[in-house]
Design a protein around this motif. Sequence first.
Motif, PDB file in Angstrom:
ATOM      1  N   GLY A 162       0.830  -1.206   0.000  1.00 43.21           N
ATOM      2  CA  GLY A 162       0.000   0.000   0.000  1.00 43.21           C
ATOM      3  C   GLY A 162       0.859   1.248   0.000  1.00 43.21           C
ATOM      4  O   GLY A 162       1.758   1.402  -0.810  1.00 43.21           O
ATOM      5  N   GLY A 163       0.605   2.098   0.988  1.00 40.58           N
ATOM      6  CA  GLY A 163       1.246   3.399   1.032  1.00 40.58           C
ATOM      7  C   GLY A 163       2.693   3.409   1.464  1.00 40.58           C
ATOM      8  O   GLY A 163       3.387   4.402   1.300  1.00 40.58           O
ATOM      9  N   GLY A 164       3.161   2.331   2.049  1.00 40.25           N
ATOM     10  CA  GLY A 164       4.552   2.274   2.475  1.00 40.25           C
ATOM     11  C   GLY A 164       4.834   3.030   3.768  1.00 40.25           C
ATOM     12  O   GLY A 164       5.970   3.461   3.997  1.00 40.25           O
ATOM     13  N   THR A 165       3.811   3.164   4.644  1.00 42.08           N
ATOM     14  CA  THR A 165       4.027   3.918   5.874  1.00 42.08           C
ATOM     15  C   THR A 165       4.995   3.222   6.823  1.00 42.08           C
ATOM     16  O   THR A 165       5.780   3.899   7.492  1.00 42.08           O
ATOM     17  CB  THR A 165       2.697   4.200   6.605  1.00 42.08           C
ATOM     18  OG1 THR A 165       2.009   2.975   6.819  1.00 42.08           O
ATOM     19  CG2 THR A 165       1.817   5.145   5.807  1.00 42.08           C
ATOM     20  N   THR A 166       4.965   1.894   6.874  1.00 48.74           N
ATOM     21  CA  THR A 166       5.934   1.190   7.715  1.00 48.74           C
ATOM     22  C   THR A 166       7.345   1.438   7.206  1.00 48.74           C
ATOM     23  O   THR A 166       8.260   1.719   7.981  1.00 48.74           O
ATOM     24  CB  THR A 166       5.628  -0.317   7.763  1.00 48.74           C
ATOM     25  OG1 THR A 166       4.334  -0.507   8.340  1.00 48.74           O
ATOM     26  CG2 THR A 166       6.667  -1.066   8.585  1.00 48.74           C
ATOM     27  N   MET A 167       7.540   1.369   5.893  1.00 45.51           N
ATOM     28  CA  MET A 167       8.851   1.643   5.306  1.00 45.51           C
ATOM     29  C   MET A 167       9.285   3.072   5.627  1.00 45.51           C
ATOM     30  O   MET A 167      10.435   3.304   6.015  1.00 45.51           O
ATOM     31  CB  MET A 167       8.795   1.443   3.791  1.00 45.51           C
ATOM     32  CG  MET A 167      10.065   1.854   3.067  1.00 45.51           C
ATOM     33  SD  MET A 167       9.806   2.033   1.285  1.00 45.51           S
ATOM     34  CE  MET A 167       8.581   3.326   1.212  1.00 45.51           C
ATOM     35  N   GLN A 168       8.370   4.033   5.488  1.00 47.68           N
ATOM     36  CA  GLN A 168       8.673   5.429   5.789  1.00 47.68           C
ATOM     37  C   GLN A 168       9.074   5.592   7.248  1.00 47.68           C
ATOM     38  O   GLN A 168      10.045   6.280   7.563  1.00 47.68           O
ATOM     39  CB  GLN A 168       7.461   6.312   5.483  1.00 47.68           C
ATOM     40  CG  GLN A 168       7.696   7.779   5.726  1.00 47.68           C
ATOM     41  CD  GLN A 168       8.590   8.395   4.672  1.00 47.68           C
ATOM     42  OE1 GLN A 168       8.421   8.150   3.489  1.00 47.68           O
ATOM     43  NE2 GLN A 168       9.546   9.193   5.096  1.00 47.68           N
ATOM     44  N   ASN A 169       8.342   4.939   8.151  1.00 46.65           N
ATOM     45  CA  ASN A 169       8.664   5.018   9.580  1.00 46.65           C
ATOM     46  C   ASN A 169      10.015   4.389   9.888  1.00 46.65           C
ATOM     47  O   ASN A 169      10.791   4.923  10.687  1.00 46.65           O
ATOM     48  CB  ASN A 169       7.563   4.373  10.414  1.00 46.65           C
ATOM     49  CG  ASN A 169       6.309   5.208  10.444  1.00 46.65           C
ATOM     50  OD1 ASN A 169       6.366   6.426  10.380  1.00 46.65           O
ATOM     51  ND2 ASN A 169       5.169   4.554  10.526  1.00 46.65           N
ATOM     52  N   LEU A 170      10.306   3.262   9.278  1.00 48.24           N
ATOM     53  CA  LEU A 170      11.625   2.644   9.465  1.00 48.24           C
ATOM     54  C   LEU A 170      12.723   3.588   8.987  1.00 48.24           C
ATOM     55  O   LEU A 170      13.724   3.794   9.681  1.00 48.24           O
ATOM     56  CB  LEU A 170      11.711   1.321   8.707  1.00 48.24           C
ATOM     57  CG  LEU A 170      10.994   0.137   9.320  1.00 48.24           C
ATOM     58  CD1 LEU A 170      10.892  -1.006   8.317  1.00 48.24           C
ATOM     59  CD2 LEU A 170      11.697  -0.324  10.584  1.00 48.24           C
ATOM     60  N   ALA A 171      12.540   4.158   7.799  1.00 50.68           N
ATOM     61  CA  ALA A 171      13.546   5.077   7.245  1.00 50.68           C
ATOM     62  C   ALA A 171      13.752   6.285   8.155  1.00 50.68           C
ATOM     63  O   ALA A 171      14.890   6.723   8.378  1.00 50.68           O
ATOM     64  CB  ALA A 171      13.134   5.518   5.841  1.00 50.68           C
ATOM     65  N   GLN A 172      12.655   6.827   8.707  1.00 50.27           N
ATOM     66  CA  GLN A 172      12.776   7.977   9.616  1.00 50.27           C
ATOM     67  C   GLN A 172      13.521   7.593  10.889  1.00 50.27           C
ATOM     68  O   GLN A 172      14.364   8.351  11.376  1.00 50.27           O
ATOM     69  CB  GLN A 172      11.395   8.511   9.971  1.00 50.27           C
ATOM     70  CG  GLN A 172      10.732   9.256   8.844  1.00 50.27           C
ATOM     71  CD  GLN A 172       9.283   9.619   9.142  1.00 50.27           C
ATOM     72  OE1 GLN A 172       8.667   9.107  10.066  1.00 50.27           O
ATOM     73  NE2 GLN A 172       8.736  10.523   8.336  1.00 50.27           N
ATOM     74  N   ARG A 173      13.225   6.427  11.430  1.00 46.92           N
ATOM     75  CA  ARG A 173      13.881   5.990  12.668  1.00 46.92           C
ATOM     76  C   ARG A 173      15.356   5.666  12.436  1.00 46.92           C
ATOM     77  O   ARG A 173      16.187   5.891  13.311  1.00 46.92           O
ATOM     78  CB  ARG A 173      13.123   4.819  13.275  1.00 46.92           C
ATOM     79  CG  ARG A 173      11.869   5.287  14.006  1.00 46.92           C
ATOM     80  CD  ARG A 173      10.863   4.180  14.200  1.00 46.92           C
ATOM     81  NE  ARG A 173       9.722   4.603  15.004  1.00 46.92           N
ATOM     82  CZ  ARG A 173       8.748   5.386  14.586  1.00 46.92           C
ATOM     83  NH1 ARG A 173       8.779   5.869  13.364  1.00 46.92           N
ATOM     84  NH2 ARG A 173       7.735   5.693  15.370  1.00 46.92           N
ATOM     85  N   ILE A 174      15.674   5.166  11.270  1.00 52.59           N
ATOM     86  CA  ILE A 174      17.086   4.950  10.921  1.00 52.59           C
ATOM     87  C   ILE A 174      17.790   6.299  10.815  1.00 52.59           C
ATOM     88  O   ILE A 174      18.875   6.500  11.382  1.00 52.59           O
ATOM     89  CB  ILE A 174      17.207   4.133   9.619  1.00 52.59           C
ATOM     90  CG1 ILE A 174      16.747   2.693   9.860  1.00 52.59           C
ATOM     91  CG2 ILE A 174      18.637   4.175   9.086  1.00 52.59           C
ATOM     92  CD1 ILE A 174      16.527   1.890   8.582  1.00 52.59           C
ATOM     93  N   ALA A 175      17.173   7.239  10.113  1.00 53.76           N
ATOM     94  CA  ALA A 175      17.775   8.562   9.899  1.00 53.76           C
ATOM     95  C   ALA A 175      17.969   9.332  11.199  1.00 53.76           C
ATOM     96  O   ALA A 175      18.978  10.019  11.366  1.00 53.76           O
ATOM     97  CB  ALA A 175      16.925   9.378   8.923  1.00 53.76           C
ATOM     98  N   ASP A 176      17.006   9.219  12.128  1.00 56.01           N
ATOM     99  CA  ASP A 176      17.130  10.007  13.361  1.00 56.01           C
ATOM    100  C   ASP A 176      17.859   9.265  14.484  1.00 56.01           C
ATOM    101  O   ASP A 176      17.976   9.761  15.591  1.00 56.01           O
ATOM    102  CB  ASP A 176      15.768  10.526  13.835  1.00 56.01           C
ATOM    103  CG  ASP A 176      14.827   9.447  14.357  1.00 56.01           C
ATOM    104  OD1 ASP A 176      15.272   8.327  14.673  1.00 56.01           O
ATOM    105  OD2 ASP A 176      13.615   9.742  14.457  1.00 56.01           O
TER     106      ASP A 176
END
Length: 127
Positions: free
Chosen positions: A21-35
């Motif tokens: 779908g929207g990829g919100t889990t992927m987006q959240n993982l990427a944000q948590r990796i980045a921060d």
Amino acid sequence: MPQLPAFAVDRPIRLAVLLSGGGTTMQNLAQRIADGRLPNCFIAAVIASNDTCAGIERAKDLGLPCQVVRRKDFDKGAAGVVAFSDVVFGHARDAQADLISTPRHGPNDDLGIGVSCLEQRLEVPTA
């Protein structure tokens, strides 16, 4: 928030993210990796189960490699589930993923990932 298990690796943990779908889990993982809240990890592969989901564009925007394995291209029965799972997890193996994050689905969804496939779940809150 529950603690993630410690992994005995001397390199960054490679994640594969499955999406449909929207990829919100992927987006959240990427944000948590980045921060830094998910240290020593990176997303090595993104695998989408349909070619029209918004998550594909999100993956591209993040510069992440994305493969599409359309569930509808496989039979609905058990043999189709196994064949689909083999292709999906083949991409994860090719990316040398240590962990696979699967999308959250309700009982009527038809992602079709076979339960016989070995996986480890990495649960990341979406809020």
